[in-house]
Design a protein around this motif. Structure first.
Motif, mmCIF file in Angstrom:
data_model
loop_
_atom_site.group_PDB
_atom_site.id
_atom_site.type_symbol
_atom_site.label_atom_id
_atom_site.label_comp_id
_atom_site.label_asym_id
_atom_site.label_seq_id
_atom_site.Cartn_x
_atom_site.Cartn_y
_atom_site.Cartn_z
ATOM 1 N N ALA A 1 25.200 -11.181 -82.400
ATOM 2 C CA ALA A 1 24.314 -10.583 -81.399
ATOM 3 C C ALA A 1 25.110 -9.831 -80.335
ATOM 4 C CB ALA A 1 23.450 -11.662 -80.752
ATOM 5 N N ALA B 1 26.496 -6.566 -81.848
ATOM 6 C CA ALA B 1 25.458 -5.541 -81.998
ATOM 7 C C ALA B 1 25.046 -4.964 -80.643
ATOM 8 C CB ALA B 1 24.241 -6.123 -82.719
ATOM 9 N N VAL C 1 27.470 -9.496 -89.730
ATOM 10 C CA VAL C 1 26.037 -9.303 -89.492
ATOM 11 C C VAL C 1 25.810 -8.433 -88.254
ATOM 12 C CG1 VAL C 1 23.857 -10.468 -88.935
ATOM 13 C CG2 VAL C 1 25.351 -11.396 -90.714
ATOM 14 N N GLY C 2 26.606 -8.660 -87.212
ATOM 15 C CA GLY C 2 26.500 -7.821 -86.019
ATOM 16 C C GLY C 2 26.766 -6.358 -86.325
ATOM 17 N N ILE D 1 26.322 -4.929 -89.291
ATOM 18 C CA ILE D 1 25.177 -4.432 -90.068
ATOM 19 C C ILE D 1 24.080 -3.943 -89.114
ATOM 20 C CG2 ILE D 1 23.249 -5.104 -91.570
ATOM 21 C CD1 ILE D 1 25.238 -6.995 -93.023
ATOM 22 N N VAL D 2 23.739 -4.771 -88.143
ATOM 23 C CA VAL D 2 22.692 -4.410 -87.183
ATOM 24 C C VAL D 2 23.093 -3.146 -86.412
ATOM 25 C CG1 VAL D 2 21.467 -5.147 -85.085
ATOM 26 C CG2 VAL D 2 21.826 -6.771 -86.974
ATOM 27 N N ILE E 1 22.827 -0.086 -88.649
ATOM 28 C CA ILE E 1 21.437 0.318 -88.887
ATOM 29 C C ILE E 1 21.005 1.249 -87.756
ATOM 30 C CG2 ILE E 1 19.036 -0.505 -88.853
ATOM 31 C CD1 ILE E 1 20.083 -3.032 -90.390
ATOM 32 N N TYR E 2 21.378 0.894 -86.562
ATOM 33 C CA TYR E 2 21.040 1.712 -85.393
ATOM 34 C C TYR E 2 21.817 3.031 -85.377
ATOM 35 C CZ TYR E 2 20.587 3.163 -80.529
ATOM 36 O OH TYR E 2 20.347 3.884 -79.395
ATOM 37 N N ILE F 1 25.978 1.534 -93.428
ATOM 38 C CA ILE F 1 25.503 0.156 -93.296
ATOM 39 C C ILE F 1 26.252 -0.749 -94.271
ATOM 40 C CG2 ILE F 1 23.515 -1.381 -93.608
ATOM 41 C CD1 ILE F 1 21.769 1.076 -92.678
ATOM 42 N N SER G 1 30.059 -1.956 -92.758
ATOM 43 C CA SER G 1 29.958 -3.387 -92.481
ATOM 44 C C SER G 1 30.908 -4.192 -93.355
ATOM 45 C CB SER G 1 28.510 -3.854 -92.675
ATOM 46 O OG SER G 1 27.659 -3.124 -91.813
#
Length: 155
Positions: free
Chosen positions: A15, A18, A56-57, A59-60, A63-64, A72, A76
């Motif tokens: 989190a 991201a 995972v951060g 990836i997010v 995406i943005y 992505i 990542s």
């Protein structure tokens, strides 16, 4: 309890990665980038939970970022590879090196493919941005966290 702690650490790291990337979007994407969030790539030294967290951060964040599926997936994966290699580094001063090298090469290729930017110049710019983020910001962060690791990363 250990599994829960691992999941919470990974989620928080993801989190934060991201949010930092998106909050600093103007300098987080493109040929000339300094992803402030890449300072967090030193965290695998403290906890293996940082490996999936950073992945995972990223990836997010990607995406943005607007680079599409290529960025992505492969951008990542570059972060995942770099995080794992950072975790394996035998000496503290080497911990920030894998993201510098791995991202310099892979992100350079991605940007070359997506935007037809000159490959070696792009690799150089990405590598320079990674050096700033990982050694300029990440290394001092690592030295600071080392003083408090028992309180922050307790199992």
């Amino acid at each position: 309890m250990k599994k829960t702690n691992y999941l919470v650490q990974a989620a928080l790291i993801g989190a934060i990665y991201a949010v930092l990337t998106i909050a600093f979007a103007p300098i987080s994407y493109g040929q000339i980038q300094v992803r402030i969030s890449e300072a967090l790539t030193i965290l695998p030294m403290f906890t293996p939970a940082a490996i999936p967290g950073l992945y995972v951060g990223c990836i997010v964040a990607n995406i943005y970022g607007g680079g599409g599926m290529i960025d992505i997936v492969f951008g990542s994966l570059a972060t995942l590879i770099a995080a794992f290699l950072s975790y394996k580094m035998p000496k503290k001063w080497l911990v920030p090196m894998p993201p510098v090298i791995v991202n310099g090469i892979i992100i350079g290729f991605i940007l070359n493919y997506l935007y037809d930017l000159p490959l070696f110049i792009t690799m150089g710019w990405v590598t320079l941005g990674q050096l700033i983020a990982c050694y300029g910001l990440g290394y001092p962060l690592m030295l600071t966290l080392e003083r408090y690791k028992d309180k922050i990363f307790k199992a």
